[in-house]
Scaffold this motif. Structure first.
Motif, PDB file in Angstrom:
ATOM      1  N   ASN A   1       0.831  -1.200   0.000  1.00  0.00           N
ATOM      2  CA  ASN A   1       0.000   0.000   0.000  1.00  0.00           C
ATOM      3  C   ASN A   1       0.871   1.258   0.000  1.00  0.00           C
ATOM      4  O   ASN A   1       0.646   2.196  -0.774  1.00  0.00           O
ATOM      5  N   LEU A   2       1.891   1.266   0.845  1.00  0.00           N
ATOM      6  CA  LEU A   2       2.796   2.402   0.906  1.00  0.00           C
ATOM      7  C   LEU A   2       3.606   2.529  -0.384  1.00  0.00           C
ATOM      8  O   LEU A   2       3.909   3.645  -0.833  1.00  0.00           O
ATOM      9  N   ALA A   3       3.928   1.392  -0.996  1.00  0.00           N
ATOM     10  CA  ALA A   3       4.656   1.407  -2.271  1.00  0.00           C
ATOM     11  C   ALA A   3       3.836   2.123  -3.344  1.00  0.00           C
ATOM     12  O   ALA A   3       4.395   2.821  -4.204  1.00  0.00           O
ATOM     13  N   ASN A   4       2.510   1.970  -3.302  1.00  0.00           N
ATOM     14  CA  ASN A   4       1.646   2.683  -4.249  1.00  0.00           C
ATOM     15  C   ASN A   4       1.793   4.199  -4.100  1.00  0.00           C
ATOM     16  O   ASN A   4       1.794   4.942  -5.083  1.00  0.00           O
ATOM     17  N   TYR A   5       1.915   4.654  -2.871  1.00  0.00           N
ATOM     18  CA  TYR A   5       2.089   6.087  -2.621  1.00  0.00           C
ATOM     19  C   TYR A   5       3.418   6.581  -3.196  1.00  0.00           C
ATOM     20  O   TYR A   5       3.460   7.588  -3.910  1.00  0.00           O
ATOM     21  N   TYR A   6       4.504   5.863  -2.889  1.00  0.00           N
ATOM     22  CA  TYR A   6       5.816   6.258  -3.400  1.00  0.00           C
ATOM     23  C   TYR A   6       5.838   6.242  -4.932  1.00  0.00           C
ATOM     24  O   TYR A   6       6.441   7.115  -5.561  1.00  0.00           O
ATOM     25  N   ALA A   7       5.176   5.259  -5.507  1.00  0.00           N
ATOM     26  CA  ALA A   7       5.125   5.172  -6.970  1.00  0.00           C
ATOM     27  C   ALA A   7       4.381   6.374  -7.547  1.00  0.00           C
ATOM     28  O   ALA A   7       4.821   6.997  -8.526  1.00  0.00           O
ATOM     29  N   GLY A   8       3.243   6.719  -6.934  1.00  0.00           N
ATOM     30  CA  GLY A   8       2.458   7.851  -7.425  1.00  0.00           C
ATOM     31  C   GLY A   8       3.216   9.156  -7.368  1.00  0.00           C
ATOM     32  O   GLY A   8       3.225   9.930  -8.339  1.00  0.00           O
TER      33      GLY A   8
ATOM     34  N   TYR B   1       1.867  11.669 -15.552  1.00  0.00           N
ATOM     35  CA  TYR B   1       0.704  11.987 -14.738  1.00  0.00           C
ATOM     36  C   TYR B   1      -0.344  10.874 -14.692  1.00  0.00           C
ATOM     37  O   TYR B   1      -0.971  10.661 -13.644  1.00  0.00           O
ATOM     38  N   ASP B   2      -0.543  10.189 -15.791  1.00  0.00           N
ATOM     39  CA  ASP B   2      -1.516   9.096 -15.772  1.00  0.00           C
ATOM     40  C   ASP B   2      -1.072   7.981 -14.824  1.00  0.00           C
ATOM     41  O   ASP B   2      -1.894   7.404 -14.094  1.00  0.00           O
ATOM     42  N   ASP B   3       0.229   7.669 -14.846  1.00  0.00           N
ATOM     43  CA  ASP B   3       0.753   6.649 -13.933  1.00  0.00           C
ATOM     44  C   ASP B   3       0.663   7.140 -12.486  1.00  0.00           C
ATOM     45  O   ASP B   3       0.382   6.351 -11.569  1.00  0.00           O
ATOM     46  N   ALA B   4       0.894   8.416 -12.288  1.00  0.00           N
ATOM     47  CA  ALA B   4       0.794   8.985 -10.941  1.00  0.00           C
ATOM     48  C   ALA B   4      -0.619   8.812 -10.394  1.00  0.00           C
ATOM     49  O   ALA B   4      -0.818   8.385  -9.248  1.00  0.00           O
ATOM     50  N   ILE B   5      -1.605   9.146 -11.215  1.00  0.00           N
ATOM     51  CA  ILE B   5      -3.009   9.005 -10.805  1.00  0.00           C
ATOM     52  C   ILE B   5      -3.339   7.546 -10.512  1.00  0.00           C
ATOM     53  O   ILE B   5      -3.985   7.224  -9.497  1.00  0.00           O
ATOM     54  N   LYS B   6      -2.876   6.654 -11.375  1.00  0.00           N
ATOM     55  CA  LYS B   6      -3.151   5.223 -11.223  1.00  0.00           C
ATOM     56  C   LYS B   6      -2.699   4.703  -9.859  1.00  0.00           C
ATOM     57  O   LYS B   6      -3.460   4.019  -9.157  1.00  0.00           O
ATOM     58  N   TYR B   7      -1.491   5.029  -9.469  1.00  0.00           N
ATOM     59  CA  TYR B   7      -0.957   4.475  -8.217  1.00  0.00           C
ATOM     60  C   TYR B   7      -1.442   5.238  -6.988  1.00  0.00           C
ATOM     61  O   TYR B   7      -1.665   4.633  -5.926  1.00  0.00           O
ATOM     62  N   LEU B   8      -1.641   6.519  -7.102  1.00  0.00           N
ATOM     63  CA  LEU B   8      -2.162   7.274  -5.958  1.00  0.00           C
ATOM     64  C   LEU B   8      -3.601   6.859  -5.635  1.00  0.00           C
ATOM     65  O   LEU B   8      -4.010   6.871  -4.464  1.00  0.00           O
ATOM     66  N   GLU B   9      -4.366   6.501  -6.639  1.00  0.00           N
ATOM     67  CA  GLU B   9      -5.738   6.044  -6.397  1.00  0.00           C
ATOM     68  C   GLU B   9      -5.768   4.670  -5.729  1.00  0.00           C
ATOM     69  O   GLU B   9      -6.747   4.315  -5.073  1.00  0.00           O
ATOM     70  N   LYS B  10      -4.696   3.892  -5.871  1.00  0.00           N
ATOM     71  CA  LYS B  10      -4.616   2.592  -5.205  1.00  0.00           C
ATOM     72  C   LYS B  10      -4.256   2.724  -3.729  1.00  0.00           C
ATOM     73  O   LYS B  10      -4.487   1.808  -2.941  1.00  0.00           O
ATOM     74  N   PHE B  11      -3.661   3.863  -3.392  1.00  0.00           N
ATOM     75  CA  PHE B  11      -3.203   4.070  -2.018  1.00  0.00           C
ATOM     76  C   PHE B  11      -4.352   4.495  -1.122  1.00  0.00           C
ATOM     77  O   PHE B  11      -5.228   5.262  -1.519  1.00  0.00           O
TER      78      PHE B  11
END
Length: 263
Positions: free
Chosen positions: A144-151, A160-170
């Motif tokens: 879960n925290l890895a999703n934040y760091y990725a975003g 930006y699309d990848d940022a949104i993708k991973y931040l929404e998973k967090f």
């Protein structure tokens, strides 16, 4: 001629009343005994029906209990031998990525930042990057925290699309980081020139929790975005809230000018 009442003598009427009362009491006792007997008969019948049901459905009942026991044991075994070791492994893998992330945040040279954020994403020193951790250890706190760091890393790399993708998973219950992650999605949409979506996430971030660290920041971004969209009424609402509720924050220092623009 004088008459005398014999000791213990009672009038005939009194005797009749006593007999009547005894008869009524006997009838009441009989009725109570009858009701009690009926109650016991009902209990016996119910117990008999229950026994018949259990006898007829014994296999199903035992099977259901066995399934419940297996599920419980399976859950405990999963937690002990799979979930806990996975969490430990994921945390160990994440350690190097966290170090690279902090170095990237602290770096003053953009090229150095980009290089470090790429290491956060892809991994280094024989350890997985945050994308690999999020995928391989899905369901753990580390993933879960890895999703934040990725975003955040993708946001800094302008993906930006990848940022949104991973931040929404967090997801986080923490008042600050939870709101910040939502607001960063707004930043990503803002960079994509999608002001309406950016405004949506800025407002969501501001309302996620109430605190002096994140709320005025995202109210300010919401107000400026609403102003850019020509929605002065909403912008005025956000700016006024900062002035009235967060007057000690940095955002409140320049709020009067923005309120004037929104009026």
């Amino acid at each position: 001629m004088a008459t005398y009442n014999k000791r213990g003598y009672k009038p005939a009427k009194e005797k009749e009343e006593k007999l009547d009362n005894n008869f009524i009491e006997d009838v009441n006792v009989d009725e109570k005994d009858s009701a009690t007997a009926k109650a016991f008969d009902t209990l016996d019948q119910t117990a008999s029906r229950t026994e018949d049901f259990v006898a007829k459905n014994q296999k199903y009942i035992l099977g259901g209990l066995a399934i419940i026991a297996l599920v419980t044991i399976g859950y405990l075994l999963y937690q002990r031998f799979i979930a806990e070791p996975s969490q430990e492994e994921a945390t160990d893998e994440l350690f190097v990525a966290q170090q690279n992330y902090q170095k990237a945040v602290d770096a003053s040279v953009p090229k150095s930042q980009d290089s470090l954020f790429n290491l956060v994403i892809k991994g280094s020193d024989g350890k997985l990057g945050v994308i690999g951790i999020a995928d391989q250890y899905s369901g753990t706190d580390a993933a879960n925290l890895a999703n934040y760091y990725a975003g955040v890393s993708y946001l800094n790399l302008k993906k930006y699309d990848d940022a949104i993708k991973y931040l929404e998973k967090f997801s986080s219950k923490d008042a600050v980081i939870g709101s910040e992650a939502i607001g960063l999605i707004g930043d990503a949409y803002s960079q994509k020139n999608d002001a309406k979506k950016a405004l949506e996430f800025y407002v969501k971030a501001a309302r996620n929790t109430t605190n002096e660290l994140t709320t005025p920041v995202f109210l300010m971004k919401a107000g400026k975005t609403a102003l850019s969209l020509g929605n002065k009424a909403d912008a005025l609402t956000y700016f006024t809230e900062i002035k009235e509720k967060y007057e000690a924050t940095p955002e409140a220092q320049t709020i009067d000018g923005l309120i004037g623009m929104a009026q």
